[in-house]
Design a protein around this motif. Structure first.
Motif, PDB file in Angstrom:
ATOM      1  N   ARG A  15       0.831  -1.200   0.000  1.00 13.85           N
ATOM      2  CA  ARG A  15       0.000   0.000   0.000  1.00 13.85           C
ATOM      3  C   ARG A  15       0.882   1.274   0.000  1.00 13.85           C
ATOM      4  O   ARG A  15       0.555   2.281  -0.615  1.00 13.85           O
ATOM      5  N   ILE A  16       2.027   1.231   0.709  1.00 15.50           N
ATOM      6  CA  ILE A  16       2.922   2.384   0.762  1.00 15.50           C
ATOM      7  C   ILE A  16       3.540   2.647  -0.592  1.00 15.50           C
ATOM      8  O   ILE A  16       3.646   3.779  -1.069  1.00 15.50           O
ATOM      9  N   PHE A  17       4.009   1.683  -1.285  1.00 14.21           N
ATOM     10  CA  PHE A  17       4.680   1.825  -2.575  1.00 14.21           C
ATOM     11  C   PHE A  17       3.762   2.376  -3.651  1.00 14.21           C
ATOM     12  O   PHE A  17       4.207   2.721  -4.736  1.00 14.21           O
ATOM     13  N   GLN A  18       2.509   2.501  -3.378  1.00 18.22           N
ATOM     14  CA  GLN A  18       1.605   3.051  -4.386  1.00 18.22           C
ATOM     15  C   GLN A  18       1.774   4.569  -4.543  1.00 18.22           C
ATOM     16  O   GLN A  18       1.273   5.162  -5.503  1.00 18.22           O
ATOM     17  N   TYR A  19       2.498   5.266  -3.560  1.00 17.64           N
ATOM     18  CA  TYR A  19       2.683   6.747  -3.613  1.00 17.64           C
ATOM     19  C   TYR A  19       4.184   7.068  -3.591  1.00 17.64           C
ATOM     20  O   TYR A  19       4.769   7.222  -2.506  1.00 17.64           O
ATOM     21  N   PRO A  20       4.874   7.231  -4.746  1.00 12.71           N
ATOM     22  CA  PRO A  20       6.330   7.466  -4.800  1.00 12.71           C
ATOM     23  C   PRO A  20       6.757   8.800  -4.167  1.00 12.71           C
ATOM     24  O   PRO A  20       7.784   8.865  -3.500  1.00 12.71           O
ATOM     25  N   ALA A  21       6.017   9.911  -4.380  1.00 15.41           N
ATOM     26  CA  ALA A  21       6.399  11.214  -3.814  1.00 15.41           C
ATOM     27  C   ALA A  21       6.429  11.154  -2.304  1.00 15.41           C
ATOM     28  O   ALA A  21       7.338  11.678  -1.648  1.00 15.41           O
ATOM     29  N   LEU A  22       5.421  10.564  -1.750  1.00 16.84           N
ATOM     30  CA  LEU A  22       5.356  10.416  -0.310  1.00 16.84           C
ATOM     31  C   LEU A  22       6.543   9.605   0.203  1.00 16.84           C
ATOM     32  O   LEU A  22       7.127   9.897   1.237  1.00 16.84           O
ATOM     33  N   GLU A  23       6.921   8.595  -0.586  1.00 22.27           N
ATOM     34  CA  GLU A  23       8.068   7.757  -0.198  1.00 22.27           C
ATOM     35  C   GLU A  23       9.347   8.625  -0.189  1.00 22.27           C
ATOM     36  O   GLU A  23      10.187   8.517   0.702  1.00 22.27           O
ATOM     37  N   THR A  24       9.482   9.549  -1.146  1.00 23.89           N
ATOM     38  CA  THR A  24      10.679  10.408  -1.215  1.00 23.89           C
ATOM     39  C   THR A  24      10.736  11.357  -0.028  1.00 23.89           C
ATOM     40  O   THR A  24      11.789  11.579   0.593  1.00 23.89           O
ATOM     41  N   ILE A  25       9.597  11.944   0.295  1.00 27.62           N
ATOM     42  CA  ILE A  25       9.524  12.870   1.442  1.00 27.62           C
ATOM     43  C   ILE A  25       9.911  12.150   2.720  1.00 27.62           C
ATOM     44  O   ILE A  25      10.692  12.648   3.546  1.00 27.62           O
ATOM     45  N   VAL A  26       9.328  10.952   2.872  1.00 30.56           N
ATOM     46  CA  VAL A  26       9.628  10.182   4.089  1.00 30.56           C
ATOM     47  C   VAL A  26      11.120   9.884   4.140  1.00 30.56           C
ATOM     48  O   VAL A  26      11.777   9.970   5.193  1.00 30.56           O
ATOM     49  N   HIS A  27      11.683   9.542   3.021  1.00 30.90           N
ATOM     50  CA  HIS A  27      13.105   9.202   2.968  1.00 30.90           C
ATOM     51  C   HIS A  27      13.976  10.432   3.295  1.00 30.90           C
ATOM     52  O   HIS A  27      14.977  10.326   4.027  1.00 30.90           O
ATOM     53  N   THR A  28      13.641  11.674   2.761  1.00 35.26           N
ATOM     54  CA  THR A  28      14.411  12.896   2.999  1.00 35.26           C
ATOM     55  C   THR A  28      14.364  13.263   4.470  1.00 35.26           C
ATOM     56  O   THR A  28      15.380  13.638   5.090  1.00 35.26           O
ATOM     57  N   ILE A  29      13.144  13.178   5.035  1.00 30.61           N
ATOM     58  CA  ILE A  29      12.992  13.520   6.460  1.00 30.61           C
ATOM     59  C   ILE A  29      13.815  12.575   7.308  1.00 30.61           C
ATOM     60  O   ILE A  29      14.477  12.976   8.284  1.00 30.61           O
ATOM     61  N   SER A  30      13.845  11.372   6.931  1.00 31.37           N
ATOM     62  CA  SER A  30      14.606  10.383   7.696  1.00 31.37           C
ATOM     63  C   SER A  30      16.095  10.665   7.619  1.00 31.37           C
ATOM     64  O   SER A  30      16.812  10.578   8.625  1.00 31.37           O
ATOM     65  N   ASN A  31      16.566  11.099   6.430  1.00 28.01           N
ATOM     66  CA  ASN A  31      17.991  11.395   6.284  1.00 28.01           C
ATOM     67  C   ASN A  31      18.381  12.643   7.088  1.00 28.01           C
ATOM     68  O   ASN A  31      19.448  12.709   7.723  1.00 28.01           O
ATOM     69  N   GLU A  32      17.517  13.670   7.056  1.00 30.36           N
ATOM     70  CA  GLU A  32      17.809  14.879   7.805  1.00 30.36           C
ATOM     71  C   GLU A  32      17.860  14.585   9.304  1.00 30.36           C
ATOM     72  O   GLU A  32      18.686  15.154  10.037  1.00 30.36           O
ATOM     73  N   ARG A  33      16.952  13.741   9.778  1.00 27.79           N
ATOM     74  CA  ARG A  33      16.926  13.415  11.202  1.00 27.79           C
ATOM     75  C   ARG A  33      18.231  12.715  11.594  1.00 27.79           C
ATOM     76  O   ARG A  33      18.807  13.009  12.651  1.00 27.79           O
ATOM     77  N   GLU A  34      18.720  11.861  10.764  1.00 26.12           N
ATOM     78  CA  GLU A  34      19.965  11.152  11.046  1.00 26.12           C
ATOM     79  C   GLU A  34      21.153  12.109  11.062  1.00 26.12           C
ATOM     80  O   GLU A  34      22.068  11.994  11.891  1.00 26.12           O
ATOM     81  N   GLU A  35      21.114  13.129  10.144  1.00 28.62           N
ATOM     82  CA  GLU A  35      22.220  14.082  10.064  1.00 28.62           C
ATOM     83  C   GLU A  35      22.264  14.938  11.321  1.00 28.62           C
ATOM     84  O   GLU A  35      23.331  15.215  11.880  1.00 28.62           O
ATOM     85  N   ARG A  36      21.151  15.413  11.824  1.00 29.02           N
ATOM     86  CA  ARG A  36      21.113  16.245  13.016  1.00 29.02           C
ATOM     87  C   ARG A  36      21.595  15.461  14.228  1.00 29.02           C
ATOM     88  O   ARG A  36      22.308  15.993  15.085  1.00 29.02           O
ATOM     89  N   GLU A  37      21.250  14.207  14.293  1.00 31.12           N
ATOM     90  CA  GLU A  37      21.680  13.401  15.428  1.00 31.12           C
ATOM     91  C   GLU A  37      23.186  13.206  15.406  1.00 31.12           C
ATOM     92  O   GLU A  37      23.826  13.212  16.475  1.00 31.12           O
ATOM     93  N   ARG A  38      23.804  13.110  14.244  1.00 31.10           N
ATOM     94  CA  ARG A  38      25.239  12.977  14.160  1.00 31.10           C
ATOM     95  C   ARG A  38      25.932  14.274  14.591  1.00 31.10           C
ATOM     96  O   ARG A  38      26.941  14.251  15.298  1.00 31.10           O
ATOM     97  N   ASN A  39      25.403  15.449  14.122  1.00 26.34           N
ATOM     98  CA  ASN A  39      25.997  16.722  14.474  1.00 26.34           C
ATOM     99  C   ASN A  39      25.894  16.976  15.987  1.00 26.34           C
ATOM    100  O   ASN A  39      26.834  17.500  16.614  1.00 26.34           O
ATOM    101  N   ARG A  40      24.824  16.621  16.581  1.00 29.97           N
ATOM    102  CA  ARG A  40      24.622  16.820  18.016  1.00 29.97           C
ATOM    103  C   ARG A  40      25.617  15.939  18.809  1.00 29.97           C
ATOM    104  O   ARG A  40      26.135  16.338  19.814  1.00 29.97           O
ATOM    105  N   GLY A  41      25.929  14.873  18.220  1.00 25.80           N
ATOM    106  CA  GLY A  41      26.880  14.004  18.905  1.00 25.80           C
ATOM    107  C   GLY A  41      28.295  14.543  18.847  1.00 25.80           C
ATOM    108  O   GLY A  41      29.091  14.420  19.783  1.00 25.80           O
ATOM    109  N   LYS A  42      28.648  15.258  17.758  1.00 22.74           N
ATOM    110  CA  LYS A  42      29.990  15.862  17.655  1.00 22.74           C
ATOM    111  C   LYS A  42      30.143  16.986  18.634  1.00 22.74           C
ATOM    112  O   LYS A  42      31.215  17.205  19.174  1.00 22.74           O
ATOM    113  N   GLU A  43      29.130  17.775  18.815  1.00 22.66           N
ATOM    114  CA  GLU A  43      29.206  18.903  19.743  1.00 22.66           C
ATOM    115  C   GLU A  43      29.389  18.421  21.172  1.00 22.66           C
ATOM    116  O   GLU A  43      30.059  18.994  21.976  1.00 22.66           O
TER     117      GLU A  43
END
Length: 459
Positions: A431-459
């Protein structure tokens, strides 16, 4: 005159020859030849005269060849008496009589006249006759069997044979001047060939047939009939062929009382002259009587129904089977056989075991008890032994099999649950794979969340 008489007497004695009297015995209805031979060297042509003491001339032939018959011996179509011409040249003037009767018995004289010679032959013809009255008797009626010899000689004696066995009467034999007579009450044992053995100079025999008709099955009163418990059984009351009873009545005799059997019970059905029990029960045993009327004579037959059953007794490690009959007075021995069947349905019989009781450890299946009397097998009864009867080891095997089945069932349920969960995950992803744009948004948000967590760990 006296001298002439003496001379004539001497002349008659010299020219006349007398033969000794002969005896001829023959059965009534047959053909007989009365012997008469000329005692001279040459006797043809001769004058022949046959006379019977109480009937006069029987047959006469003149020297010219003319023949005459007595009035009582002459018939329109056929002469009962004759002398074969082919024997005359040999001096044989024997008389042939066809279809002799009792009235033909007596003294016969054959007179041969040839020139001045006279030859006289005398023959006593005796007629043997055997008959039954009536020849077709009904059971229970009086019947007589008679043997006569006409004329009857004083020194003659008679013996009776029935079916080639010496007959011993139950009511007596009446012997009189004319022969011998048996008087009996008609029963099945009188049926057959009756032979009169006449002892007179030589043994002579004559026979007659007597038929006694009535109830032929059962053959006698109080016949024991054997039936297996629970089976269908017909009590027979069969009459001789050709006899049609006016009415057949069935009764059960209980404690001296009689009860007429009718079709008021579904298990009892009258079929013809028999009475059918649809399902034999223990209370079916007992004494029965059937009755029918023939030519005004009431015929009856009693019979005893014996019920056979197998009694099953279960012990700790075995099964005991006992063969029982409600009346064992005629039973002399019991036999047991086991009947088995292969996959093709072929029947095989196991070894025979003797005795009224048999003990089984693991020999389940079909068992048959056969019981015998002095004249052979009386009947049999069969019992099906349940497969687990008397075998204690079967229980553990059964429990083990039950545990195995439960375990396999549990594993199968778990497997089904796993498959169901996998199917649900698959459907959600689909059912999820039926909406590609939504899949891209979810993927971008997930990548940004991972990046912020890495930066917070360096500080």
């Amino acid at each position: 005159m006296l001298l002439e008489g003496i001379i004539f007497g001497l002349f008659t004695f010299l020219v006349t020859a007398r033969c000794e009297t002969a005896d001829v015995l023959v059965e009534a209805g047959s053909q007989v030849v009365l012997p008469c031979k000329c005692s001279f060297q040459f006797c043809n042509p001769a004058a022949i005269t046959w006379n019977k003491s109480d009937k006069g001339t029987v047959w006469r032939k003149q020297r010219s060849g003319l023949q005459y018959w007595g009035s009582s011996w002459s018939q329109k179509d056929n002469q009962r008496v004759r002398c074969p011409h082919s024997q005359f040249d040999r001096g044989d003037y024997s008389l042939q009589i066809n279809s002799v009767t009792e009235q033909d018995g007596g003294l016969y004289t054959c007179r041969i006249e040839y020139g001045n010679h006279v030859s006289v032959n005398q023959v006593t013809l005796r007629i043997i006759k055997v008959w039954a009255s009536p020849s077709d008797a009904i059971w229970g009626n009086k019947v007589t069997v008679s043997c006569t010899l006409t004329p009857w000689p004083k020194e003659a004696s008679v013996q009776w044979l029935l079916n080639d066995k010496l007959f011993v009467p139950s009511t007596g034999v009446i012997t009189n001047k004319a022969g011998s007579t048996v008087i009996e009450k008609a029963t099945e044992r009188l049926t057959g060939n009756w032979t009169c053995v006449l002892n007179y100079r030589n043994e002579r025999r004559a026979s007659a047939t007597l038929t006694v008709r009535g109830i032929i099955q059962p053959p006698k009163d109080d016949t024991m009939l054997y039936a297996a418990l629970g089976s269908t059984f017909a009590l027979p009351c069969i009459f001789s062929p050709g006899l049609m009873p006016v009415k057949t009545v069935w009764e059960k005799l209980e404690d001296g009382n009689q009860r007429t059997l009718r079709n008021h019970r579904p298990s009892l059905i009258a079929t013809g002259n028999s009475f059918r029990i649809q399902e034999v029960a223990l209370d079916s045993q007992g004494k029965y009587r059937c009755a029918g009327t023939i030519r005004g004579q009431r015929l009856t037959r009693t019979m005893q129904l014996v019920v056979a059953q197998i009694v099953h007794t279960k012990k700790k490690d075995s099964v005991m089977l006992t063969c029982q009959v409600t009346n064992a007075s005629a039973v002399t021995k019991y036999e047991w056989v086991r009947v088995t069947y292969d996959l093709n349905g072929t029947e095989s019989v196991g070894p025979v075991q003797k005795g009224q009781t048999v003990v089984l450890n693991n020999n389940w299946g079909e068992w048959t008890c056969r019981y015998y009397g002095k004249d052979g097998i009386l009947g049999n009864v069969t019992y099906q032994v349940p497969m687990m009867s008397g075998h204690s080891g079967q229980k553990s095997g059964f429990s083990s099999n039950k545990g195995t089945v439960i375990g396999l069932s549990f594993l199968l349920v778990i497997l089904l649950l796993i498959l169901a969960q996998m199917y649900k995950n698959h459907q959600r992803r689909k059912r999820i794979f039926q909406y590609p744009a939504l899949e891209t948004i979810v993927h971008t948000i997930s990548n940004e969340r991972e990046e912020r967590e890495r930066n917070r760990g360096k500080e």
